[in-house]
Design a protein around this motif. Structure first.
Motif, PDB file in Angstrom:
ATOM      1  N   PHE A 105       6.375  -0.772  -5.901  1.00  0.00           N
ATOM      2  CA  PHE A 105       4.985  -0.988  -6.279  1.00  0.00           C
ATOM      3  C   PHE A 105       4.108  -0.403  -5.183  1.00  0.00           C
ATOM      4  N   ILE A 107       1.219   3.059  -3.980  1.00  0.00           N
ATOM      5  CA  ILE A 107       0.419   4.240  -4.329  1.00  0.00           C
ATOM      6  C   ILE A 107       1.082   5.431  -3.655  1.00  0.00           C
ATOM      7  N   GLU A 108       1.522   6.378  -4.463  1.00  0.00           N
ATOM      8  CA  GLU A 108       2.203   7.553  -3.926  1.00  0.00           C
ATOM      9  C   GLU A 108       1.171   8.506  -3.321  1.00  0.00           C
ATOM     10  N   ILE A 110      -3.274  10.025  -3.881  1.00  0.00           N
ATOM     11  CA  ILE A 110      -4.506  10.083  -4.692  1.00  0.00           C
ATOM     12  C   ILE A 110      -4.917  11.547  -4.781  1.00  0.00           C
TER      13      ILE A 110
ATOM     14  N   GLU B   6      -4.437  16.791  -3.532  1.00  0.00           N
ATOM     15  CA  GLU B   6      -3.600  15.587  -3.489  1.00  0.00           C
ATOM     16  C   GLU B   6      -3.439  15.089  -2.047  1.00  0.00           C
ATOM     17  N   ILE B   7      -3.668  13.804  -1.854  1.00  0.00           N
ATOM     18  CA  ILE B   7      -3.504  13.198  -0.529  1.00  0.00           C
ATOM     19  C   ILE B   7      -2.396  12.167  -0.589  1.00  0.00           C
ATOM     20  N   GLU B   8      -1.434  12.345   0.273  1.00  0.00           N
ATOM     21  CA  GLU B   8      -0.314  11.398   0.272  1.00  0.00           C
ATOM     22  C   GLU B   8      -0.774  10.022   0.781  1.00  0.00           C
ATOM     23  N   VAL B   9      -0.391   8.970   0.099  1.00  0.00           N
ATOM     24  CA  VAL B   9      -0.786   7.621   0.513  1.00  0.00           C
ATOM     25  C   VAL B   9       0.459   6.792   0.881  1.00  0.00           C
ATOM     26  N   MET B  10       1.401   6.708  -0.019  1.00  0.00           N
ATOM     27  CA  MET B  10       2.660   5.966   0.192  1.00  0.00           C
ATOM     28  C   MET B  10       2.423   4.586   0.805  1.00  0.00           C
ATOM     29  N   GLN B  11       1.540   3.846   0.194  1.00  0.00           N
ATOM     30  CA  GLN B  11       1.202   2.523   0.726  1.00  0.00           C
ATOM     31  C   GLN B  11       1.501   1.452  -0.315  1.00  0.00           C
ATOM     32  N   SER B  12       2.194   0.418   0.107  1.00  0.00           N
ATOM     33  CA  SER B  12       2.530  -0.665  -0.804  1.00  0.00           C
ATOM     34  C   SER B  12       1.263  -1.418  -1.193  1.00  0.00           C
ATOM     35  N   VAL B  13       1.191  -1.797  -2.448  1.00  0.00           N
ATOM     36  CA  VAL B  13       0.014  -2.535  -2.903  1.00  0.00           C
ATOM     37  C   VAL B  13       0.121  -4.010  -2.502  1.00  0.00           C
ATOM     38  N   TYR B  14       1.316  -4.419  -2.099  1.00  0.00           N
ATOM     39  CA  TYR B  14       1.514  -5.791  -1.626  1.00  0.00           C
ATOM     40  C   TYR B  14       1.095  -5.948  -0.164  1.00  0.00           C
ATOM     41  N   ASP B  15       0.669  -4.844   0.475  1.00  0.00           N
ATOM     42  CA  ASP B  15       0.536  -4.838   1.939  1.00  0.00           C
ATOM     43  C   ASP B  15      -0.253  -6.010   2.505  1.00  0.00           C
ATOM     44  N   LYS B  16      -1.399  -6.322   1.879  1.00  0.00           N
ATOM     45  CA  LYS B  16      -2.257  -7.400   2.400  1.00  0.00           C
ATOM     46  C   LYS B  16      -1.523  -8.744   2.376  1.00  0.00           C
ATOM     47  N   CYS B 125       6.768 -15.048 -11.329  1.00  0.00           N
ATOM     48  CA  CYS B 125       5.924 -14.529 -10.235  1.00  0.00           C
ATOM     49  C   CYS B 125       6.199 -15.115  -8.849  1.00  0.00           C
ATOM     50  N   GLU B 128       8.099 -13.047  -6.422  1.00  0.00           N
ATOM     51  CA  GLU B 128       7.613 -11.722  -6.007  1.00  0.00           C
ATOM     52  C   GLU B 128       6.747 -11.751  -4.758  1.00  0.00           C
ATOM     53  N   PHE B 129       6.260 -12.939  -4.386  1.00  0.00           N
ATOM     54  CA  PHE B 129       5.299 -13.001  -3.290  1.00  0.00           C
ATOM     55  C   PHE B 129       5.836 -13.774  -2.109  1.00  0.00           C
TER      56      PHE B 129
END
Lengths: 112, 217
Positions: A105, A107-108, A110, B6-16, B125, B128-129
Motif C-alpha cells: 500500500f 505511492i509509487e 506522481i 514522473e516523480i518517484e515517491v515510493m512512500q507507504s501510505v501507512y507511514d503516519k 481492520c 492492519e494497523f
C-alpha cells in the motif's frame, strides 16, 4: 469509512512531493494497492474526488495498480495464488506460506 | 498540454500511523509497560478473557484501553474490578489507530505493568494497523467455526498468540479442530494456540505462562 483518512494521506503525500518541484498541479498518482492491504480500491477512488477538491490533486488521475496476494510453497518454492479454503500448492501439493506480496500500500510515483 | 513528468515517491501510505505506533512502543517500553493488542470478532469474549488473565496477574499491574464503536459497558465492568481502564469510542470507525492510542496512553498515567488494548470487535481492520503494541493476541472461538483462518487470514498471520475460547462448548458445536489448526499453521508457524474457556477458567494457566514470560523480557 476507513478509506477516508487514508485517501486524505494519499493526497497529502502527493502534494508534499509536488511542492518540492514547485508543480502547479498533480496530473496523476500511481498507487500500488495489494488485495490484502485491507483497502478497497473503488472506495479510495470514491473519496478521492471529494477530498482532492481545491488541492493540487484536484484534476489528478488516480492510477491504482492492484496486486494479488501470493503464497510461497514450502516444498518447491513457487509463488501461487491461494484457492478458497486451501493453502495447497497447485504444482506439487505442498503447503504454502504467506508472503509480503499482496500487502502493498504505497505511492509509487506522481506525475506533474 | 505538456508531457507528464514522473516523480518517484515510493512512500507507504501507512507511514503516519506506523511512525506514531513506533513512538508509542518506545515510550511504553521505557516505562516498563508491555502492551498487548487484543483482537477478535464481536462476542468472542475479549473482555471476559482479559478478566480471566487479570485475575491471575499476581503482582503485575494491569491497565486496559477499551475500544468500542459505542458504549462503555466493558469499561464499567473492569473499573468495578478495580482495573485502571480508559474508554475510547470511535463513533463508527472499525479499528483503533495509533493517534487514538497515543492520547489514551498519556491519559492513563502508566507505570510498569501490562497494558491490554482491546480493539474493536472485528476480524479484518484491527490486524492492519500497528498501535504501539509489543504483541497481538487473537481471540477466536469454537462457536465461530473452524473456517476462520481461511476467511480472515491476516488476523491469524499477524497474531503472536491465538486463544481459542468457549472450548467448554466443543461437545455441542461442529468445530473441526484439525481443519482450524491446519489453517492456522499454514499462516503462522510460531504463535501458540491455547484452548480456553472463560466460563470455567480452563487453559488460562498456560496463557499466563506465555504472557508473564513475554512481559518479563
Amino acid at each position: 469509512m476507513h478509506e477516508y483518512p487514508i485517501t486524505k494521506r494519499i493526497i497529502e503525500i502527493s502534494q508534499e512531493h509536488a511542492n518540492k518541484y514547485n508543480a502547479k498541479e498533480v496530473k496523476q498518482i500511481n498507487l500500488v494497492v495489494g488485495d490484502y492491504s485491507g483497502y478497497v480500491a473503488s472506495s479510495i477512488e470514491l473519496y478521492f474526488g471529494i477530498i482532492a477538491e481545491g488541492t493540487l490533486c484536484e484534476n489528478a488521475k488516480l492510477n491504482i495498480k492492484r496486486v494479488k496476494p501470493m503464497l510461497k510453497c514450502n516444498e518447491c518454492g513457487i509463488l501461487f495464488e491461494r484457492k478458497p479454503f486451501s493453502f495447497e500448492c497447485p504444482s506439487c501439493g505442498g503447503q504454502g506460506s504467506p508472503t509480503k506480496i499482496g500487502h502493498e500500500f504505497f505511492i509509487e510515483s506522481i506525475e506533474i | 498540454m505538456s508531457e507528464n513528468r514522473e516523480i518517484e515517491v515510493m512512500q507507504s501510505v501507512y507511514d503516519k500511523n506506523d511512525e506514531v505506533a513506533s513512538q508509542i512502543n518506545k515510550s511504553l517500553t521505557k516505562r516498563g509497560i508491555y502492551a498487548v493488542n487484543v483482537m477478535g470478532s464481536p462476542g468472542a469474549g475479549k473482555t471476559s478473557t482479559l478478566i480471566q488473565i487479570i485475575k491471575r496477574l499476581d503482582g503485575i499491574t494491569p491497565y486496559v484501553i477499551e475500544g468500542d464503536i459505542e458504549s462503555d459497558f466493558d469499561t464499567k465492568t473492569l473499573l468495578s474490578l478495580g482495573v485502571k481502564t480508559i474508554q475510547i469510542n470511535t463513533g463508527g470507525a472499525c479499528h483503533l489507530d495509533s493517534p487514538l492510542i497515543g492520547k489514551a496512553v498519556d491519559d492513563l498515567n502508566l507505570e510498569k505493568g501490562i497494558l491490554f488494548i482491546e480493539n474493536i470487535g472485528n476480524l479484518v481492520c484491527p490486524a492492519e494497523f500497528m498501535i504501539g503494541e509489543h504483541a497481538k493476541m487473537l481471540i477466536s472461538t469454537v462457536t465461530e467455526g473452524s473456517d476462520k483462518p481461511y476467511k480472515y487470514p491476516l488476523a491469524f498471520e499477524k497474531a503472536d498468540i491465538i486463544i481459542l475460547n468457549k472450548c467448554d462448548l466443543l461437545p455441542y458445536v461442529d468445530f473441526d479442530e484439525n481443519f482450524f489448526l491446519e489453517g492456522v499453521r499454514a499462516l503462522n508457524k510460531t504463535a501458540p494456540v491455547i484452548k480456553v474457556s472463560c466460563k470455567t477458567g480452563e487453559g488460562f494457566d498456560e496463557v499466563m505462562l506465555w504472557i508473564t514470560e513475554k512481559a518479563k523480557k
